[in-house]
Design an enzyme around this catalytic site. Structure first.
Site, PDB file in Angstrom:
ATOM      1  N   PRO A 164     -49.096   6.209 -29.522  1.00 16.05           N
ATOM      2  CA  PRO A 164     -48.616   7.771 -30.018  1.00 16.05           C
ATOM      3  C   PRO A 164     -49.645   8.558 -30.670  1.00 16.05           C
ATOM      4  O   PRO A 164     -50.476   7.788 -31.408  1.00 16.05           O
ATOM      5  CB  PRO A 164     -47.417   7.425 -30.945  1.00 16.05           C
ATOM      6  CG  PRO A 164     -47.452   5.859 -31.355  1.00 16.05           C
ATOM      7  CD  PRO A 164     -48.332   5.298 -30.162  1.00 16.05           C
ATOM      8  N   ASP A 165     -49.705   9.758 -30.459  1.00 12.04           N
ATOM      9  CA  ASP A 165     -50.557  10.603 -31.113  1.00 12.04           C
ATOM     10  C   ASP A 165     -49.849  11.109 -32.296  1.00 12.04           C
ATOM     11  O   ASP A 165     -48.835  12.089 -32.082  1.00 12.04           O
ATOM     12  CB  ASP A 165     -51.054  11.704 -30.273  1.00 12.04           C
ATOM     13  CG  ASP A 165     -52.061  12.324 -31.042  1.00 12.04           C
ATOM     14  OD1 ASP A 165     -52.010  12.780 -32.118  1.00 12.04           O
ATOM     15  OD2 ASP A 165     -53.227  12.999 -30.135  1.00 12.04           O
ATOM     16  N   LYS A 217     -52.517 -17.920 -29.684  1.00 14.70           N
ATOM     17  CA  LYS A 217     -54.089 -17.645 -29.957  1.00 14.70           C
ATOM     18  C   LYS A 217     -54.606 -17.885 -28.426  1.00 14.70           C
ATOM     19  O   LYS A 217     -54.377 -19.066 -27.714  1.00 14.70           O
ATOM     20  CB  LYS A 217     -54.550 -18.513 -30.888  1.00 14.70           C
ATOM     21  CG  LYS A 217     -56.100 -18.245 -31.173  1.00 14.70           C
ATOM     22  CD  LYS A 217     -56.808 -19.111 -32.110  1.00 14.70           C
ATOM     23  CE  LYS A 217     -58.231 -19.193 -32.026  1.00 14.70           C
ATOM     24  NZ  LYS A 217     -58.812 -20.081 -32.772  1.00 14.70           N
ATOM     25  N   LYS A 247     -52.578  20.326 -31.051  1.00 12.47           N
ATOM     26  CA  LYS A 247     -51.845  19.364 -31.757  1.00 12.47           C
ATOM     27  C   LYS A 247     -50.827  20.472 -32.720  1.00 12.47           C
ATOM     28  O   LYS A 247     -50.262  19.811 -33.734  1.00 12.47           O
ATOM     29  CB  LYS A 247     -52.570  18.571 -32.608  1.00 12.47           C
ATOM     30  CG  LYS A 247     -53.334  17.421 -31.517  1.00 12.47           C
ATOM     31  CD  LYS A 247     -54.380  16.365 -32.408  1.00 12.47           C
ATOM     32  CE  LYS A 247     -55.261  15.674 -31.561  1.00 12.47           C
ATOM     33  NZ  LYS A 247     -54.988  14.232 -31.556  1.00 12.47           N
ATOM     34  N   ASN A 275     -61.368   0.133 -35.522  1.00 15.56           N
ATOM     35  CA  ASN A 275     -62.725   0.964 -35.664  1.00 15.56           C
ATOM     36  C   ASN A 275     -63.381   0.708 -37.250  1.00 15.56           C
ATOM     37  O   ASN A 275     -62.889  -0.146 -37.704  1.00 15.56           O
ATOM     38  CB  ASN A 275     -62.240   2.306 -35.097  1.00 15.56           C
ATOM     39  CG  ASN A 275     -61.183   2.834 -35.998  1.00 15.56           C
ATOM     40  OD1 ASN A 275     -61.554   3.008 -37.271  1.00 15.56           O
ATOM     41  ND2 ASN A 275     -60.173   3.356 -35.523  1.00 15.56           N
ATOM     42  N   ALA A 305     -56.627   9.413 -40.900  1.00 11.78           N
ATOM     43  CA  ALA A 305     -56.605   8.018 -40.282  1.00 11.78           C
ATOM     44  C   ALA A 305     -57.351   8.235 -38.977  1.00 11.78           C
ATOM     45  O   ALA A 305     -57.329   8.974 -38.385  1.00 11.78           O
ATOM     46  CB  ALA A 305     -55.390   7.258 -40.171  1.00 11.78           C
TER      47      ALA A 305
HETATM   48  O1  C5P Z   1     -57.494  13.429 -30.420  1.00 12.15           O
HETATM   49  P1  C5P Z   1     -57.934  12.697 -31.527  1.00 12.15           P
HETATM   50  O2  C5P Z   1     -57.863  11.316 -31.837  1.00 12.15           O
HETATM   51  O3  C5P Z   1     -59.681  12.882 -31.394  1.00 12.15           O
HETATM   52  O4  C5P Z   1     -57.622  13.516 -32.714  1.00 12.15           O
HETATM   53  C1  C5P Z   1     -57.847  13.308 -34.196  1.00 12.15           C
HETATM   54  C2  C5P Z   1     -56.820  13.490 -35.085  1.00 12.15           C
HETATM   55  O5  C5P Z   1     -55.768  13.026 -34.648  1.00 12.15           O
HETATM   56  C3  C5P Z   1     -56.998  12.815 -36.520  1.00 12.15           C
HETATM   57  O6  C5P Z   1     -56.493  13.805 -37.489  1.00 12.15           O
HETATM   58  C4  C5P Z   1     -56.020  11.366 -36.431  1.00 12.15           C
HETATM   59  O7  C5P Z   1     -55.582  10.966 -37.775  1.00 12.15           O
HETATM   60  C5  C5P Z   1     -54.899  11.901 -35.448  1.00 12.15           C
HETATM   61  N1  C5P Z   1     -54.438  10.987 -34.856  1.00 12.15           N
HETATM   62  C6  C5P Z   1     -53.305  10.529 -34.373  1.00 12.15           C
HETATM   63  N2  C5P Z   1     -52.716   9.492 -33.803  1.00 12.15           N
HETATM   64  C7  C5P Z   1     -53.615   9.221 -32.670  1.00 12.15           C
HETATM   65  C8  C5P Z   1     -54.867   9.536 -32.673  1.00 12.15           C
HETATM   66  C9  C5P Z   1     -55.096  10.703 -33.546  1.00 12.15           C
HETATM   67  O8  C5P Z   1     -52.667  10.830 -35.595  1.00 12.15           O
HETATM   68  N3  C5P Z   1     -53.022   8.267 -31.970  1.00 12.15           N
END
Ligand code: C5P
Length: 398
Positions: free
Chosen positions: A307-308, A288, A344, A209, A274
């Site tokens: 993973p979030d 490739k 979160k 991104n 991030a």
């Molecule tokens: O749910 P969303 O991606 O909009 O949330 C954004 C927040 O979550 C930011 O602080 C980003 O750094 C964190 N994030 C994360 N891991 C992910 C996606 C988002 O830590 N996979």
């Protein structure tokens, strides 16, 4: 009783970078340092003494024989400082310092001071790299003078090369380190995730991104200046890390999660700035991909969820830890951020609208800081300015 302020005598000489000395004054003042300014006659052609007088609240010394209320200002100013910083220091001034010449207030004070001397040279590339200048700077360095080497870049004379004065914040960081200033975040251990993640499709292609890492790095810089012990867990970025900060470099979201999970337990604060890719190609081809794929292969890149990291560590946080997340939104900015605060388990979500000149890759931003107690809006300003205000509010959450 408040500790007595550290004092810096800032010498400004006659180069185009003189205007950047105003930012140095501001940076030092933010760290509660009292700044007085002396200038050479030539420097006043670039910035008026009045500007520094207004910024510092002190008379500015130019003429050795015209300092208000003081017959021997070069001695008194030189004695009454904890650090003498010369920025920018022209090659002429560096030569005078190397020889011990004292033919104006600034160089007389430099000769008279017993404080450490920190010099930020700046000049056209040829002047900067001439044998005479290099020799003079080597002499100063051998004598114990601290130098903040000039950067390479575009110079006012229209050429590219070494000679551009180091960025004010780098100079301020060095000055504060020499002064041993302990900021209001000293003793605080802070982790920041920053930049994008990249998610490989094959050995040469990836999904990513537009994140530049500037927000996370601005926060890291401000926190380090304020004395925090900072670790950045960083995706690939082109911004320079601040001095004194630990950087753990990662590429993918899963690498970022593993690195963050390792750093997090020892942190007091964690800021997740991030732009982590939510999705990754499920299978990374080990070769490739070539032209001529069949229709089925052309029409699919199967994606898997990453993973979030914020959510995982937000839910793992212990009593004393404060967790801050970001939310870049295209609509319903505050409402969506409030939902993330709860989902979160964060203590604060910093929300911003994504759009032209906002959020990704830009120098500035407009944000909302959302906590359980309410929300605060900060109008558009530089990310470096936002950083200090955000840190003030985050510290209030402890
Ligand atoms: O749910 P969303 O991606 O909009 O949330 C954004 C927040 O979550 C930011 O602080 C980003 O750094 C964190 N994030 C994360 N891991 C992910 C996606 C988002 O830590 N996979």
């Amino acid at each position: 009783m408040a500790a007595e302020k550290k004092k810096v005598l800032l010498g400004v000489t006659g180069g185009i970078a003189a205007y950047k000395a105003c930012e140095i004054v501001r940076g030092l003042q933010k760290a509660e340092v009292d700044v007085r300014v002396v200038m050479t006659e030539n420097a006043t052609k670039f910035v008026g003494p009045l500007t520094f007088e207004a910024l510092t609240g002190h008379a500015v010394g130019v003429d050795e024989f015209g300092y208000p209320g003081d017959a021997i200002p070069h001695i008194h100013l030189a004695q009454d400082c904890d650090l003498f910083l010369i920025a920018p220091c022209t090659m002429n001034c560096a030569a005078k310092l190397a020889c011990g010449l004292a033919d104006d207030l600034l160089t007389s004070a430099a000769l008279a001071t017993t404080a450490p001397l920190l010099v930020a040279p700046a000049a056209n590339t040829q002047m900067y790299t001439s044998p005479a200048s290099l020799n003079n700077m080597a002499t100063l360095s051998l004598r114990g003078v601290e130098l903040v080497e000039a950067d390479e870049g575009y110079l006012a004379c229209g050429v590219e090369g070494r000679g551009r004065m180091a960025e004010p914040q780098r100079i301020v960081e060095r000055a504060l380190a020499l002064l041993g200033v302990r900021g209001d975040m000293s003793g605080v251990s802070l982790m920041i995730t920053a930049g994008p993640t990249i998610e490989p499709i094959d050995p040469v292609r990836y999904i990513t991104n537009f994140s530049s890492g500037k927000t996370g790095y601005s926060l890291a810089r401000a926190a380090a200046r304020r004395g925090a012990d900072v670790t950045i867990v960083s995706g690939p970025v082109a911004v320079d890390p601040p001095e004194g900060v630990t950087v753990v470099s990662v590429r993918t979201a899963r690498e970022m999660r593993d690195a963050a999970a390792e750093v997090f337990p020892a942190c007091d604060l964690a800021i997740f700035a991030a732009a982590v890719a939510d999705l990754r190609p499920e299978d990374e081809s080990d070769r490739k991909l070539k032209k001529g794929l069949d229709d089925a292969a052309l029409s699919t890149i199967r994606l898997a969820e990453n993973p979030d990291i914020l959510s995982e560590l937000g839910h793992a946080k212990r009593e004393h830890q404060v967790v801050v997340g970001f939310a870049a939104e295209t609509h319903d900015v505050v409402d969506n951020a409030r939902k993330k605060l709860i989902a979160k388990n964060a203590d604060m979500i910093i929300a911003n609208e994504v759009g032209p000149e906002k959020a990704f890759g830009t120098e500035g931003n407009e944000i909302y800081m959302i906590t359980a107690a309410g929300e605060e809006h900060l109008p558009y300003m530089l990310k470096s300015e936002l950083a200090d205000i955000v840190l003030d509010r985050v510290l209030d959450l402890r």
